[in-house]
Design a protein around this motif. Structure first.
Motif, PDB file in Angstrom:
ATOM      1  N   ASP A  80       0.976  -1.169  -0.259  1.00 27.80           N
ATOM      2  CA  ASP A  80       0.114   0.149   0.071  1.00 27.80           C
ATOM      3  C   ASP A  80       0.882   1.259  -0.027  1.00 27.80           C
ATOM      4  OD1 ASP A  80       1.093   0.111   2.533  1.00 27.80           O
ATOM      5  OD2 ASP A  80      -1.013  -0.143   3.518  1.00 27.80           O
ATOM      6  N   GLY A  81       1.971   1.056  -0.018  1.00 29.34           N
ATOM      7  CA  GLY A  81       3.111   2.319  -0.051  1.00 29.34           C
ATOM      8  C   GLY A  81       3.795   2.711   1.408  1.00 29.34           C
ATOM      9  N   SER A  82       3.056   2.102   2.091  1.00 27.20           N
ATOM     10  CA  SER A  82       3.565   2.495   3.654  1.00 27.20           C
ATOM     11  C   SER A  82       5.041   1.889   4.138  1.00 27.20           C
ATOM     12  CB  SER A  82       2.532   2.149   4.539  1.00 27.20           C
ATOM     13  OG  SER A  82       2.410   0.829   4.813  1.00 27.20           O
ATOM     14  N   ASP A  83       5.385   2.417   5.009  1.00 23.62           N
ATOM     15  CA  ASP A  83       6.880   1.918   5.493  1.00 23.62           C
ATOM     16  C   ASP A  83       7.975   1.715   4.395  1.00 23.62           C
ATOM     17  OD1 ASP A  83       8.475   1.068   7.454  1.00 23.62           O
ATOM     18  OD2 ASP A  83       8.085  -0.987   7.221  1.00 23.62           O
ATOM     19  N   ARG A  84       7.805   2.999   3.642  1.00 25.87           N
ATOM     20  CA  ARG A  84       8.965   3.120   2.623  1.00 25.87           C
ATOM     21  C   ARG A  84      10.399   3.142   3.458  1.00 25.87           C
ATOM     22  NH1 ARG A  84       9.429   7.678  -2.206  1.00 25.87           N
ATOM     23  NH2 ARG A  84      11.377   7.413  -2.672  1.00 25.87           N
ATOM     24  N   THR A  85      11.233   2.167   3.020  1.00 23.33           N
ATOM     25  CA  THR A  85      12.689   2.205   3.699  1.00 23.33           C
ATOM     26  C   THR A  85      13.827   2.008   2.337  1.00 23.33           C
ATOM     27  OG1 THR A  85      11.683   0.955   5.368  1.00 23.33           O
ATOM     28  CG2 THR A  85      13.919   0.834   5.083  1.00 23.33           C
ATOM     29  N   ILE A  86      14.897   2.722   2.669  1.00 21.44           N
ATOM     30  CA  ILE A  86      15.959   2.474   1.620  1.00 21.44           C
ATOM     31  C   ILE A  86      16.661   1.184   2.392  1.00 21.44           C
ATOM     32  CG2 ILE A  86      18.345   3.318   1.054  1.00 21.44           C
ATOM     33  CD1 ILE A  86      17.031   6.335   1.314  1.00 21.44           C
ATOM     34  N   VAL A  87      16.899   0.307   1.574  1.00 28.04           N
ATOM     35  CA  VAL A  87      17.788  -1.072   1.896  1.00 28.04           C
ATOM     36  C   VAL A  87      19.251  -0.988   1.771  1.00 28.04           C
ATOM     37  CG1 VAL A  87      17.643  -3.495   1.611  1.00 28.04           C
ATOM     38  CG2 VAL A  87      15.446  -2.224   1.484  1.00 28.04           C
ATOM     39  N   VAL A  88      19.500  -0.556   0.376  1.00 28.93           N
ATOM     40  CA  VAL A  88      20.731  -0.616  -0.064  1.00 28.93           C
ATOM     41  C   VAL A  88      21.244   0.866  -0.379  1.00 28.93           C
ATOM     42  CG1 VAL A  88      22.817  -1.537  -1.285  1.00 28.93           C
ATOM     43  CG2 VAL A  88      21.193  -2.805  -0.584  1.00 28.93           C
TER      44      VAL A  88
END
Length: 267
Positions: A80-88
């Motif tokens: 749903d687009g929530s909890d957007r996080t940069i992984v690398v």
């Protein structure tokens, strides 16, 4: 529009895609019957040059790459687009493609390094334990896929699909899996997928292994439908249980939609 990658989540009937022209990730609901819903923007990625996208079935997450060479990254979010996080974020130049190895819970990606070189790397799904698998040259990789044994990627320099075992070491050379080179007409292979087998992904077993890797203090229990409701009913059909499980995972557990089990919270 310039659709450069798409994934489909069967449990929620959601189609998600990357539009490289508008620099967005969009989604739409595609019901079994009736008309699809209108597309909506999930992520506005103007200036980030989004490219490949992959679906983590067991955790209901999407991963994508931002290939802008001034600020490259690999990100993820919920459907749903929530909890957007940069992984690398570190040591990337121009990431082009991403893939999920569900059985091993690993993230794979292609990085088109400056000059004539390219890399294929992998990590845990959170970006930890990063490994360099391939560091080669004279290819223009475009898309990436993995199965139980190997990696595959499409290449526009040789108009070919290349492959290497997942346990390859840096310095090993890939094998040409399929060539599309023709002296009369070159074909540019693009999107690529793999299918390990005809069975479904056993998310309950996979997530149990993943929890153990996290060194949690207590055991993780994933109970099948029949066991979960064994003492509650003896006459309800399994289809009814599938409906019930979404409301009756105990102790704040949440349902695994792919195989109808309850996944307990850590500990």
């Amino acid at each position: 529009m310039h659709i450069i990658g798409m994934v489909f989540d069967t449990s929620s009937r959601t189609l998600l895609w990357v539009d490289a022209l508008k620099e967005i990730i969009a989604k739409m609901h595609v019901p079994l019957n009736g008309e699809p819903s209108n597309p909506v923007i999930l992520h506005n990625l103007i200036g980030n040059s989004p490219r490949g996208i992959a679906l983590d079935v067991c955790n209901s997450l999407i991963y994508w790459v931002n290939s802008n060479t001034t600020n490259p990254s690999i990100e993820r979010s919920n459907l749903d687009g929530s909890d957007r996080t940069i992984v690398v974020k570190e040591n990337l130049y121009e990431p082009l493609a991403v893939a999920i190895d569900h059985a091993q819970q690993k993230l794979y990606w292609i990085d088109d390094v400056e000059g004539i070189h390219f890399k294929i790397e992998r990590s845990n799904l959170d970006g930890s334990d990063r490994e360099l698998l391939v560091h080669n040259k004279h290819q223009q990789p475009v898309y990436l896929a993995v199965d139980s044994e190997s990696m595959y990627w499409s290449d526009w320099v040789h108009s070919a699909i290349w492959t290497m075992p997942k346990h390859a070491k840096v310095g090993d050379y890939p094998t040409k899996f399929k060539s599309y080179y023709d002296s009369r007409r070159d074909a540019d292979p693009a999107g690529i997928v793999t299918r390990d087998n005809v069975g479904k992904i056993d998310c309950a077993a996979i997530l149990s292994i993943m929890e153990k890797r996290s060194n949690l203090s207590g055991p993780v229990v994933s109970r099948p439908l029949a066991e979960t409701f064994n003492n509650l009913t003896t006459s309800t059909e399994e289809s009814d249980l599938t409906t019930e499980i979404s409301r009756n995972c105990l102790n704040d557990g949440h349902p695994n939609k792919t195989d109808g089990t309850c996944r307990c919270k850590p500990g």
